[in-house]
Write a protein that holds these residues in place. Structure first.
Motif, mmCIF file in Angstrom:
data_model
loop_
_atom_site.group_PDB
_atom_site.id
_atom_site.type_symbol
_atom_site.label_atom_id
_atom_site.label_comp_id
_atom_site.label_asym_id
_atom_site.label_seq_id
_atom_site.Cartn_x
_atom_site.Cartn_y
_atom_site.Cartn_z
ATOM 1 N N THR A 114 0.527 -0.647 0.189
ATOM 2 C CA THR A 114 0.107 0.265 -0.398
ATOM 3 C C THR A 114 1.213 1.094 -0.160
ATOM 4 O OG1 THR A 114 0.088 0.101 1.740
ATOM 5 C CG2 THR A 114 -1.804 -0.998 1.005
ATOM 6 N N LEU A 141 -7.094 5.286 -4.300
ATOM 7 C CA LEU A 141 -6.254 3.879 -4.802
ATOM 8 C C LEU A 141 -7.099 2.991 -4.775
ATOM 9 C CD1 LEU A 141 -3.029 5.185 -4.028
ATOM 10 C CD2 LEU A 141 -4.586 5.897 -5.399
ATOM 11 N N ASN A 142 -8.482 2.549 -4.102
ATOM 12 C CA ASN A 142 -9.003 1.553 -4.703
ATOM 13 C C ASN A 142 -9.456 0.708 -6.361
ATOM 14 O OD1 ASN A 142 -11.221 -0.601 -3.359
ATOM 15 N ND2 ASN A 142 -12.886 -0.095 -3.082
ATOM 16 N N PRO A 143 -9.593 1.704 -7.193
ATOM 17 C CA PRO A 143 -9.368 0.676 -8.522
ATOM 18 C C PRO A 143 -8.292 0.571 -8.844
ATOM 19 C CG PRO A 143 -10.729 3.458 -8.969
ATOM 20 C CD PRO A 143 -10.635 3.367 -7.665
ATOM 21 N N PHE A 144 -7.175 1.230 -8.364
ATOM 22 C CA PHE A 144 -5.760 1.029 -8.840
ATOM 23 C C PHE A 144 -5.556 -0.241 -7.728
ATOM 24 C CE2 PHE A 144 -0.835 1.053 -6.729
ATOM 25 C CZ PHE A 144 -0.730 0.886 -8.199
ATOM 26 N N TYR A 145 -6.066 -0.814 -6.610
ATOM 27 C CA TYR A 145 -5.752 -1.390 -5.879
ATOM 28 C C TYR A 145 -6.846 -2.580 -6.426
ATOM 29 C CZ TYR A 145 -2.768 1.059 -2.439
ATOM 30 O OH TYR A 145 -2.011 1.481 -1.418
ATOM 31 N N SER A 146 -7.294 -2.924 -6.581
ATOM 32 C CA SER A 146 -8.308 -4.203 -7.529
ATOM 33 C C SER A 146 -7.774 -3.858 -8.699
ATOM 34 C CB SER A 146 -9.923 -3.425 -7.922
ATOM 35 O OG SER A 146 -10.707 -2.352 -6.939
ATOM 36 N N ARG A 147 -7.430 -3.734 -9.869
ATOM 37 C CA ARG A 147 -6.538 -4.285 -10.226
ATOM 38 C C ARG A 147 -5.773 -5.297 -10.121
ATOM 39 N NH1 ARG A 147 -7.416 1.082 -12.409
ATOM 40 N NH2 ARG A 147 -5.691 1.317 -11.906
ATOM 41 N N LEU A 148 -4.980 -4.316 -9.213
ATOM 42 C CA LEU A 148 -3.756 -5.040 -8.360
ATOM 43 C C LEU A 148 -4.061 -6.844 -8.089
ATOM 44 C CD1 LEU A 148 -0.943 -2.140 -7.165
ATOM 45 C CD2 LEU A 148 -0.980 -3.741 -9.067
#
Length: 103
Positions: A41, A50-57
């Motif tokens: 993180t 950054l939820n969309p970014f973390y979801s992609r990761l």
């Protein structure tokens, strides 16, 4: 003997040697292998921002863990996968303690 083997992986080729060794242990002992990926993180930024970014990761990590698990599954060996968020070293140690890992 070992019953639960934790293998932290970064999902690159560098992790394959550790996964291969865990596979050999599992074949010989019947131990359960847990493949763990930690998504680092970003400090000082709210997780939600950054939820969309973390979801992609996380989606990418889950696909990679599935690929790393295929050999275990196809040979009917016990394998589990986990994705956690945080600082790598702390999360690995906390996961090992919290899940009664013995190797």
């Amino acid at each position: 003997m070992f019953h639960r083997i934790l293998v932290p992986v970064d999902l690159t080729g560098k992790s394959l040697a550790a996964v291969d060794m865990a596979y050999e242990f599992a074949v010989q002992t019947g131990a359960e292998v847990i493949l763990l990926h930690v998504i680092e993180t970003i400090e000082h930024v709210q997780f939600e921002e950054l939820n969309p970014f973390y979801s992609r990761l996380e989606n990418s990590a889950r696909k990679g863990l599935q690929e790393f698990s295929e050999r275990f599954v196809s040979n009917k060996l016990r394998v589990d996968q986990a994705v956690v968020y945080g600082r790598r070293s702390k999360e690995i140690v906390d996961f090992a303690i919290g899940n009664r890992v013995d190797l």
